[in-house]
Design a protein around this motif. Structure first.
Motif, PDB file in Angstrom:
ATOM      1  N   THR A  40      -5.593  15.708  89.375  1.00 31.07           N
ATOM      2  CA  THR A  40      -4.278  15.869  89.973  1.00 31.07           C
ATOM      3  C   THR A  40      -3.240  15.998  88.878  1.00 31.07           C
ATOM      4  O   THR A  40      -3.014  15.070  88.118  1.00 31.07           O
ATOM      5  CB  THR A  40      -3.935  14.653  90.859  1.00 31.07           C
ATOM      6  OG1 THR A  40      -4.990  14.470  91.784  1.00 31.07           O
ATOM      7  CG2 THR A  40      -2.639  14.871  91.600  1.00 31.07           C
ATOM      8  N   PRO A  42       0.357  16.041  87.113  1.00 32.03           N
ATOM      9  CA  PRO A  42       1.627  15.387  87.405  1.00 32.03           C
ATOM     10  C   PRO A  42       2.703  16.399  87.766  1.00 32.03           C
ATOM     11  O   PRO A  42       2.737  17.511  87.241  1.00 32.03           O
ATOM     12  CB  PRO A  42       1.963  14.670  86.094  1.00 32.03           C
ATOM     13  CG  PRO A  42       1.225  15.430  85.035  1.00 32.03           C
ATOM     14  CD  PRO A  42      -0.022  15.952  85.696  1.00 32.03           C
ATOM     15  N   ASP A  43       3.574  16.010  88.694  1.00 32.29           N
ATOM     16  CA  ASP A  43       4.715  16.866  89.018  1.00 32.29           C
ATOM     17  C   ASP A  43       5.698  16.858  87.869  1.00 32.29           C
ATOM     18  O   ASP A  43       5.935  15.827  87.236  1.00 32.29           O
ATOM     19  CB  ASP A  43       5.411  16.357  90.283  1.00 32.29           C
ATOM     20  CG  ASP A  43       4.505  16.491  91.509  1.00 32.29           C
ATOM     21  OD1 ASP A  43       3.617  17.358  91.475  1.00 32.29           O
ATOM     22  OD2 ASP A  43       4.700  15.736  92.472  1.00 32.29           O
ATOM     23  N   ASP A 109       2.107   7.289 102.551  1.00 35.99           N
ATOM     24  CA  ASP A 109       2.862   7.373 101.299  1.00 35.99           C
ATOM     25  C   ASP A 109       2.323   6.373 100.287  1.00 35.99           C
ATOM     26  O   ASP A 109       2.198   6.673  99.096  1.00 35.99           O
ATOM     27  CB  ASP A 109       4.342   7.082 101.561  1.00 35.99           C
ATOM     28  CG  ASP A 109       4.982   8.106 102.477  1.00 35.99           C
ATOM     29  OD1 ASP A 109       5.072   9.279 102.076  1.00 35.99           O
ATOM     30  OD2 ASP A 109       5.384   7.737 103.603  1.00 35.99           O
ATOM     31  N   LYS A 126      -1.796  10.662  93.835  1.00 36.66           N
ATOM     32  CA  LYS A 126      -0.723  11.269  93.044  1.00 36.66           C
ATOM     33  C   LYS A 126      -0.744  10.725  91.615  1.00 36.66           C
ATOM     34  O   LYS A 126      -0.876   9.533  91.385  1.00 36.66           O
ATOM     35  CB  LYS A 126       0.637  10.974  93.678  1.00 36.66           C
ATOM     36  CG  LYS A 126       1.764  11.834  93.108  1.00 36.66           C
ATOM     37  CD  LYS A 126       2.996  11.747  93.983  1.00 36.66           C
ATOM     38  CE  LYS A 126       4.022  12.806  93.597  1.00 36.66           C
ATOM     39  NZ  LYS A 126       3.522  14.167  93.829  1.00 36.66           N
ATOM     40  N   ASN A 127      -0.634  11.615  90.663  1.00 37.59           N
ATOM     41  CA  ASN A 127      -0.518  11.246  89.262  1.00 37.59           C
ATOM     42  C   ASN A 127       0.869  10.635  89.039  1.00 37.59           C
ATOM     43  O   ASN A 127       1.892  11.270  89.311  1.00 37.59           O
ATOM     44  CB  ASN A 127      -0.708  12.497  88.399  1.00 37.59           C
ATOM     45  CG  ASN A 127      -0.781  12.197  86.920  1.00 37.59           C
ATOM     46  OD1 ASN A 127      -0.008  11.409  86.393  1.00 37.59           O
ATOM     47  ND2 ASN A 127      -1.699  12.859  86.229  1.00 37.59           N
ATOM     48  N   LEU A 128       0.905   9.399  88.527  1.00 37.07           N
ATOM     49  CA  LEU A 128       2.171   8.676  88.398  1.00 37.07           C
ATOM     50  C   LEU A 128       2.798   8.792  87.017  1.00 37.07           C
ATOM     51  O   LEU A 128       3.806   8.142  86.737  1.00 37.07           O
ATOM     52  CB  LEU A 128       1.954   7.191  88.732  1.00 37.07           C
ATOM     53  CG  LEU A 128       1.407   6.887  90.132  1.00 37.07           C
ATOM     54  CD1 LEU A 128       1.335   5.374  90.349  1.00 37.07           C
ATOM     55  CD2 LEU A 128       2.249   7.546  91.217  1.00 37.07           C
ATOM     56  N   TYR A 163      -2.537   6.095  87.980  1.00 39.57           N
ATOM     57  CA  TYR A 163      -2.669   6.473  89.390  1.00 39.57           C
ATOM     58  C   TYR A 163      -2.395   5.317  90.350  1.00 39.57           C
ATOM     59  O   TYR A 163      -2.528   5.480  91.557  1.00 39.57           O
ATOM     60  CB  TYR A 163      -4.072   7.026  89.669  1.00 39.57           C
ATOM     61  CG  TYR A 163      -4.250   8.439  89.171  1.00 39.57           C
ATOM     62  CD1 TYR A 163      -3.904   9.530  89.961  1.00 39.57           C
ATOM     63  CD2 TYR A 163      -4.741   8.687  87.896  1.00 39.57           C
ATOM     64  CE1 TYR A 163      -4.060  10.831  89.500  1.00 39.57           C
ATOM     65  CE2 TYR A 163      -4.903   9.985  87.422  1.00 39.57           C
ATOM     66  CZ  TYR A 163      -4.562  11.048  88.234  1.00 39.57           C
ATOM     67  OH  TYR A 163      -4.711  12.337  87.774  1.00 39.57           O
ATOM     68  N   ALA A 340      -1.606  11.928  97.361  1.00 35.78           N
ATOM     69  CA  ALA A 340      -1.236  13.242  96.847  1.00 35.78           C
ATOM     70  C   ALA A 340      -0.475  14.052  97.895  1.00 35.78           C
ATOM     71  O   ALA A 340       0.325  14.927  97.553  1.00 35.78           O
ATOM     72  CB  ALA A 340      -2.488  13.994  96.403  1.00 35.78           C
ATOM     73  N   LYS A 341      -0.715  13.760  99.183  1.00 39.82           N
ATOM     74  CA  LYS A 341      -0.041  14.472 100.259  1.00 39.82           C
ATOM     75  C   LYS A 341       1.082  13.641 100.877  1.00 39.82           C
ATOM     76  O   LYS A 341       1.538  13.940 101.980  1.00 39.82           O
ATOM     77  CB  LYS A 341      -1.064  14.864 101.327  1.00 39.82           C
ATOM     78  CG  LYS A 341      -2.165  15.786 100.805  1.00 39.82           C
ATOM     79  CD  LYS A 341      -3.210  16.096 101.868  1.00 39.82           C
ATOM     80  CE  LYS A 341      -2.653  17.020 102.937  1.00 39.82           C
ATOM     81  NZ  LYS A 341      -3.727  17.476 103.874  1.00 39.82           N
ATOM     82  N   PRO A 345       7.015  10.738  98.263  1.00 40.26           N
ATOM     83  CA  PRO A 345       6.474  10.137  97.037  1.00 40.26           C
ATOM     84  C   PRO A 345       7.533   9.486  96.156  1.00 40.26           C
ATOM     85  O   PRO A 345       7.276   8.449  95.548  1.00 40.26           O
ATOM     86  CB  PRO A 345       5.807  11.323  96.333  1.00 40.26           C
ATOM     87  CG  PRO A 345       6.498  12.536  96.872  1.00 40.26           C
ATOM     88  CD  PRO A 345       6.820  12.200  98.295  1.00 40.26           C
TER      89      PRO A 345
END
Length: 453
Positions: A40, A42-43, A109, A126-128, A163, A340-341, A345
């Motif tokens: 995943t 990261p954003d 979430d 989700k990558n934190l 994560y 991740a979804k 987030p």
């Protein structure tokens, strides 16, 4: 699971550097994502502004643990635009449901994580790392977050990207009934495994149930098993196996000796006769009724015991095999991650940061969760009243940190190991239907099968 298992409640004392060193396996963490490949990505941009618009955070938590709801209620009190919809399940149900729930369009979430590696591998967490940077989580002790890192495309733990975060950072050990301890001549906690076994024998002779321990639904006897395993060999080997290091195995002399000891204790009647029919809540209830000298459990239960058995409960880290040795204990974050979804987030990350840094949240982590709140080293840990078991568990946590003796739970080694192997095989062992040799081989076989998928 306290990983991974069981029920939460409370803790105590002095300035405890928020926790613990997993230094047995990998004290050094790489910088978030440095040189690591993860499934995943990261954003690039995240927001630390909660805003004022109404938000509903979906949370999937473990039943019987009041900490998550207590923190959620306080967060809503401080931030009225945010409410929580909390779904709760038994830990074993979460283990089975997590992949399917997180892959759905109604992914939570915030979710209580049974394990992380498989979820990361499947791109469900989700990558934190961006939040690590945005919130300055580099101020946290690196060892506090090491168990929450996954690298190499979702194949290794203890390094790589972040994560998960803890809602409290727990330590396990042995609770004891002070009145029953005096009855069997226990003036102070044992300092070696041999002394502990002598007390078990004395209790049995005196007509006192030596250990009350649950083993229904989930293998609570894995607590004393791993406590012994940690002492009978190099705990770094245990950590390597949990972290899925190449070549690591459960089939070791230490694990076999621990299993043989558990079998010996079962045959001697040191565990409750109906341990396989005893669930967690019933175990705690029996202990509260003075029906057992010892109970292997975690600090999450300390505040509850202070309330129901005031002044009559003590706590100690499981003793070392040799006098003067360093203590080793299962210690892990009460791990939560962001799907991740997830639809919210940024708000979920805001909550996780708040849990570690807000003064009231930290107080709740200690008084309700019984655990160190974690977070930056320069933030004091709220104190507990003197002469309470909550105070003793916080002291034990500090001691474990100073001795660099924290190790994760074997139940967290893979997503299915606890439900598929450790629990059923431990139940068969206690019932006399499995041998110690068969137990360690069965656990390792399930581990190898899961890693080969």
């Amino acid at each position: 699971m306290a990983t991974s298992l069981t029920n939460l409640s409370r803790r105590r004392t002095v300035l405890l550097a928020p926790l613990l060193v997993l230094g047995l396996a990998a004290t050094a963490c790489s910088a978030p994502g440095a040189g690591e490949s993860t499934t995943t990505e990261p954003d690039a941009a995240v927001s630390t502004d909660l805003g004022a618009a109404p938000i509903t955070l979906e949370m999937y938590a473990e039943t019987g643990f009041p900490l998550a709801k207590a923190l959620a209620d306080e967060f809503t009190k401080q931030h009225p635009n945010v409410t929580f919809n909390i779904r709760e399940d038994q830990f074993t149900v979460i283990v089975e449901n997590a992949p399917r729930v997180m892959a759905s369009d109604n992914s939570p979430d915030i979710i209580r994580l049974p394990t992380m590696v498989d979820l990361v591998k499947d791109g469900l967490l989700k990558n934190l790392d961006p939040y690590f940077t945005a919130y300055g989580w580099d101020r946290f002790p690196a060892s506090q977050l090491v168990q929450l890192r996954v690298g190499d495309g979702g194949t290794t733990r203890g390094t790589g990207s972040l994560y998960g975060m803890g809602l409290g950072y727990s330590v396990t050990g042995v609770f004891y009934n002070k009145k029953l301890a005096a009855q069997v001549g226990m003036a102070q906690p044992p300092t070696t495994v041999a002394e502990f076994e002598q007390l078990l024998a004395k209790a049995k002779t005196a007509g006192v149930q030596p250990i009350v321990q649950f083993n229904k639904n989930t293998a609570g006897i894995n607590f004393p098993h791993q406590a012994l395993q940690n002492q009978f060999g190099d705990p770094a080997q245990v950590a390597d196996w949990i972290f899925q290091k190449p070549g690591a195995t459960f089939d070791t002399p230490a694990a076999l000796k621990a299993t043989q000891t558990i079998q010996k204790w079962a045959r001697a009647g040191y565990f409750t006769k109906d341990a396989n029919a005893l669930d967690y809540a019933t175990m705690v209830g029996e202990f509260q009724k003075n029906n057992g000298l010892f109970m292997f459990n975690g600090d999450w239960e300390s505040a509850n015991l202070d309330k129901t058995m005031p002044g009559n409960v003590g706590f100690f880290l499981f003793p070392t095999e040799s006098a003067g040795g360093k203590h080793v204990a299962m210690s892990a974050p009460n791990t939560f991650g962001i799907g991740a979804k997830a639809k919210n987030p940024d708000a979920a990350a805001f909550f996780l940061n708040w849990v570690h840094t807000n003064a009231t949240a930290r107080e709740i982590a200690v008084k309700v969760g019984g655990s160190s709140p974690g977070g930056p080293s320069d933030l004091a840990v709220p104190t507990a009243a003197p002469n309470t078991v909550l105070a003793e568990t916080l002291t034990a946590s500090q001691q474990l940190g100073e001795e660099n003796g924290a190790v994760d739970f074997t139940a967290n080694a893979t997503g299915g190991i606890f439900a598929a192997a450790i629990t059923p095989e431990m139940q068969k062992l206690i019932a006399g239907q499995q041998t110690p040799e068969g137990y360690v081989k069965a656990v390792q076989a399930e581990y190898a099968k899961e890693l080969s998928r």
